[in-house]
Write a protein that holds these residues in place. Sequence first.
Motif, short mmCIF file in Angstrom:
data_model
loop_
_atom_site.label_atom_id
_atom_site.label_comp_id
_atom_site.label_asym_id
_atom_site.label_seq_id
_atom_site.Cartn_x
_atom_site.Cartn_y
_atom_site.Cartn_z
N HIS A 6 54.90 36.38 55.89
CA HIS A 6 55.14 35.32 54.91
C HIS A 6 54.93 35.89 53.52
CE1 HIS A 6 54.32 31.33 57.32
NE2 HIS A 6 55.28 32.05 57.85
N LYS A 7 55.79 35.51 52.59
CA LYS A 7 55.57 35.89 51.20
C LYS A 7 55.54 34.62 50.36
CE LYS A 7 56.75 37.01 46.88
NZ LYS A 7 57.48 36.25 45.85
N TYR A 8 54.53 34.48 49.51
CA TYR A 8 54.42 33.29 48.67
C TYR A 8 54.53 33.67 47.20
CZ TYR A 8 53.14 30.76 52.83
OH TYR A 8 53.18 30.19 54.07
N PRO A 40 51.03 37.57 49.00
CA PRO A 40 51.15 36.61 47.91
C PRO A 40 51.45 37.30 46.57
CG PRO A 40 48.84 36.98 48.45
CD PRO A 40 49.64 37.99 49.21
N SER A 41 52.13 36.55 45.69
CA SER A 41 52.28 36.98 44.29
C SER A 41 51.01 36.63 43.53
CB SER A 41 53.43 36.22 43.63
OG SER A 41 54.66 36.73 44.00
N ALA A 42 50.93 37.10 42.30
CA ALA A 42 49.87 36.66 41.40
C ALA A 42 50.05 35.17 41.11
CB ALA A 42 49.94 37.45 40.11
N MET A 43 48.98 34.48 40.75
CA MET A 43 49.09 33.07 40.37
C MET A 43 50.07 32.98 39.20
SD MET A 43 45.05 32.08 40.67
CE MET A 43 45.19 30.30 40.45
N GLU A 46 50.15 34.58 35.50
CA GLU A 46 49.11 35.59 35.35
C GLU A 46 49.66 36.96 34.93
OE1 GLU A 46 46.13 35.35 35.03
OE2 GLU A 46 45.16 37.23 35.61
N THR A 47 50.77 37.37 35.53
CA THR A 47 51.35 38.67 35.17
C THR A 47 51.78 38.66 33.70
OG1 THR A 47 52.13 38.81 37.44
CG2 THR A 47 52.99 40.45 35.90
N ASN A 48 52.41 37.57 33.28
CA ASN A 48 52.80 37.44 31.86
C ASN A 48 51.58 37.47 30.96
OD1 ASN A 48 55.49 37.28 32.43
ND2 ASN A 48 55.58 35.04 32.34
N GLY A 77 46.56 41.00 39.09
CA GLY A 77 46.95 39.61 39.36
C GLY A 77 47.11 39.35 40.84
N GLU A 78 47.79 40.24 41.51
CA GLU A 78 48.01 40.11 42.96
C GLU A 78 46.72 40.35 43.73
OE1 GLU A 78 50.50 40.76 41.06
OE2 GLU A 78 52.16 39.68 41.98
N GLN A 79 45.91 41.23 43.21
CA GLN A 79 44.66 41.51 43.91
C GLN A 79 43.79 40.26 43.96
OE1 GLN A 79 43.00 45.31 42.97
NE2 GLN A 79 40.98 44.74 43.72
N GLY A 153 57.96 46.57 39.64
CA GLY A 153 58.91 45.84 38.81
C GLY A 153 58.73 44.35 38.98
N ARG A 154 59.12 43.58 37.96
CA ARG A 154 58.91 42.14 38.01
C ARG A 154 59.58 41.55 39.25
NH1 ARG A 154 56.66 39.85 33.61
NH2 ARG A 154 55.92 38.50 35.27
N GLY A 155 58.88 40.63 39.87
CA GLY A 155 59.38 40.03 41.10
C GLY A 155 59.18 40.94 42.31
N GLY A 156 58.39 41.99 42.14
CA GLY A 156 58.28 43.04 43.15
C GLY A 156 57.55 42.66 44.43
N SER A 157 56.87 41.53 44.44
CA SER A 157 56.19 41.14 45.69
C SER A 157 57.20 40.85 46.80
CB SER A 157 55.34 39.89 45.50
OG SER A 157 54.48 40.04 44.44
N ASP A 158 58.39 40.42 46.42
CA ASP A 158 59.44 40.22 47.43
C ASP A 158 59.67 41.53 48.16
OD1 ASP A 158 59.85 37.66 46.49
OD2 ASP A 158 61.66 38.15 45.35
N THR A 159 59.77 42.60 47.38
CA THR A 159 60.03 43.91 47.96
C THR A 159 58.85 44.37 48.82
OG1 THR A 159 61.47 44.45 46.13
CG2 THR A 159 60.64 46.29 47.41
N1 ASP Z 1 53.51 39.07 39.82
C1 ASP Z 1 54.65 39.92 39.67
C2 ASP Z 1 55.64 39.33 38.68
O1 ASP Z 1 55.42 38.29 38.14
C3 ASP Z 1 55.31 40.23 40.95
C4 ASP Z 1 55.85 39.03 41.70
O2 ASP Z 1 55.47 37.89 41.44
O3 ASP Z 1 56.65 39.22 42.60
O4 ASP Z 1 56.66 39.91 38.43
#
Ligand code: ASP
Length: 422
Positions: A6-8, A40-43, A46-48, A77-79, A153-159
């Motif tokens: 699962h990825k959130y 999970p992604s960061a809340m 948080e990354t921003n 953030g993810e940690q 890279g941004r959005g990298g938790s999907d990967t």
């Molecule tokens: N937290 C990271 C971002 O905002 C990675 C992710 O959410 O997938 O890009």
Amino acid sequence: MALIVHKYGGTSMGSTERIRNVAKRVAKWARAGHRMVVVPSAMSGETNRLLGLAKELAPAKPTTPYNRELDMLASTGEQASSALLAIALQSEGVQAVSYTGWQMGVQTDSSYTKARIERIDDERVRADLDAGRVVVVTGFQGVDELGNITTLGRGGSDTSAVAIAAAMKADECLIYTDVDGVYTTDPRVEPDARRLAKISFEEMLEMASLGSKVLQIRSVEFAGKYRVPLRVLSSFTPWDIDINEEAVSGTLITFEEDETMEQAVVSGIAFSRDEAKISVLGVPDKPGIAYHILGAVADANIEVDVIIQNLSKDGKTDFSFTVNRAEFARTVDLLKTKVLPTLGAADIVGDTKICKVSIVGIGMRSHVGVASKMFRVLSEEGINIQMISTSEIKTSVVIDEKYMELAVRALHKAFDLDQPAN
Ligand code: ASP
Ligand code: MG
């Protein structure tokens, strides 16, 4: 008993209350007998926030040592969210443990802020699963050969999620997000956009690369390469909905183009404002020109998208291409200092007020006249096309940014994407 990842996304992890809901949902899947790995992604935000802090303190010119610290920073953030999720799972009475990328052996190259995963060592996770634990793996981050923390890279938790699913040969990777699936286009632009129950992997790849932000493009590439069954679904359904219903909700990214696939010629419309156009004017029309211009750009690690070279006149031609808008200034600067002087080109002009609109569909392979219909629809709306690029399953046009919404809506209607598929 299936192995499920699962990825959130960040919104799904946005508060302790939401994290509790994620934990309840994961606990439901674990109690149903599945072996669960959660990424999970960061809340949200948080990354921003972290990158914003860095920006305030950043040196005038970004350097590799600076990018290294960005990754060191952003990875936290993810940690944090991973540990919080493991805690929330424990509160639900589920045994859970979280790991950072480096504890997990997520090996990447050293391209800070956009590292690529090279290897994953899943031994530790397997041992935990065997012991009946849910394993939470910190997304977005890895570690390079020298032990430096990297991010994907941004959005990298999907990967991260897809890569882990691939490494562990998971039965399915479910990407829970704030939308309930992949739509024919962004519903914020076209309210009549429809959710697709299925989309082919190739179409998803095009949609992601052409600006649809539902999934990070690399995650789709990974899913394709390792044939990871992928589903995008909502994390905002009640956590206690029937698991069988949940398991078939959202959009399935499929590898079989079977009969049950929607029979539409065009499956979706993607668009992107993150574009800028650059034209190098009056370049001598001789062998090596494209290499001379685009080679310098590629060496600077700038990605080039649509390219056109005009017919030459008096031995001179104009050469135009698009880059990501964020790279516009850097590209123009590079061309002016490195390329113009040696090339004997007359001038460089740029336009950042453009966008790219694309129609995507595997049906385009077997149907003629799809692109011309697109051009007709745009002309009927009085929209001028500046550049065109095509592949087997997509046609993209570059147009004035101010017509983007109009173009998307007109095309959505013209290709009957607002009509329920048979
Ligand atoms: N937290 C990271 C971002 O905002 C990675 C992710 O959410 O997938 O890009
Ligand atoms: Mg995301």
